[in-house]
Design an enzyme around this catalytic site. Structure first.
Site, short mmCIF file in Angstrom:
data_model
loop_
_atom_site.label_atom_id
_atom_site.label_comp_id
_atom_site.label_asym_id
_atom_site.label_seq_id
_atom_site.Cartn_x
_atom_site.Cartn_y
_atom_site.Cartn_z
N LYS A 1 0.88 -1.17 0.00
CA LYS A 1 0.00 0.00 0.00
C LYS A 1 0.91 1.22 0.00
O LYS A 1 1.68 1.44 0.93
CB LYS A 1 -0.90 -0.01 1.24
CG LYS A 1 -1.89 1.13 1.32
CD LYS A 1 -2.80 0.93 2.53
CE LYS A 1 -3.85 2.00 2.62
NZ LYS A 1 -4.77 1.79 3.77
N ASP A 98 -13.83 4.77 10.04
CA ASP A 98 -14.24 4.72 8.63
C ASP A 98 -14.76 3.33 8.29
O ASP A 98 -14.37 2.73 7.29
CB ASP A 98 -13.07 5.10 7.71
CG ASP A 98 -13.53 5.42 6.29
OD1 ASP A 98 -14.73 5.74 6.11
OD2 ASP A 98 -12.70 5.36 5.36
#
Length: 235
Positions: A1, A98
């Site tokens: 990532k 989130d």
């Protein structure tokens, strides 16, 4: 990532990526994606990166939304696994902030389908004493996804375990009815609906739902955190 280049400086994306690595490593739970390390890429323009376990599967968002629903007997084990992971995070004073279908990833593990891996603790809120420095969010900046935004985050009133449970309530509503509890064209209007609009009744859109399950979802969607469940275990 690896971080995208050109992200706004005021969200401190590079520090958030490192915080994500540290927080995820600390949680160390079977239903949270595993982190192997983090650092900087090599080359003329180094970029921060995380090394995560490789997952083959689909996000929950591939199965719900836009009128698609899941049977309750398939959804509830998914939610239960997510709650187990969140309970471990909350015990460490890590609030995800989130929770959304994109961040609930489903794989097959040891013959078990719909094995949950929670993703993306990049905007997690670290509360209480922590072994490393937390990234502070500037006042007035709302981080999260409007469709699943807890009222207290929209109102900049602080977060807690109930914030993640609210977002899971939205997911349950959506997965079982085929629609979100609130719809609006603009993020600000969605945030206002989460804060002030009456809580819709899931059985108005899914008449076959049990009254008991409706009460659970409605409690998750309470505007005041203290009126929700106190923990993932209780939920």
């Amino acid at each position: 990532k690896i971080l995208n280049a050109g992200l706004p400086a005021n969200i401190e994306a590079d520090r958030r990526l490192t915080q994500e690595g540290r927080a995820t490593e600390r949680i160390d739970h079977e239903h949270v994606v595993k982190i192997y390390g983090w650092g900087q890429t090599t080359g003329p323009q180094p970029q921060p990166f995380l090394a995560l376990e490789y997952l083959e599967g689909v996000p929950l968002s591939a199965l719900i939304g836009r009128g698609k629903t899941l049977p309750v007997e398939r959804l509830l084990p998914i939610v239960s696994q997510a709650l187990s992971a969140l309970d471990k995070a909350h015990a460490l004073d890590i609030i995800h902030r989130d929770i959304k279908p994109d961040n609930i990833f489903l794989v097959t593990r040891d013959g078990q389908e719909d094995f949950v891996k929670m993703l993306d603790f990049g905007i997690a809120k670290l509360i209480g004493a922590q072994p490393h420095t937390a990234v502070q969010t500037a006042r007035g900046i709302v981080l999260g996804t409007p469709e699943y935004l807890p009222p207290e985050i929209a109102l900049d009133q602080g977060v807690g375990p109930g914030s993640d449970l609210y977002a899971l309530g939205v997911i349950m509503f959506e997965a079982l009815t085929g629609r979100l509890p609130y719809n609006a064209d603009k993020p600000m209007a969605l945030a206002e609906a989460h804060c002030f609009a009456p809580i819709p009744r899931p059985r108005d859109f899914a008449p076959g739902m049990s009254a008991a399950l409706e009460r659970i979802i409605v409690r998750c969607l309470a505007k005041q955190p203290e009126r929700r469940f106190t923990s993932g275990k209780e939920l």
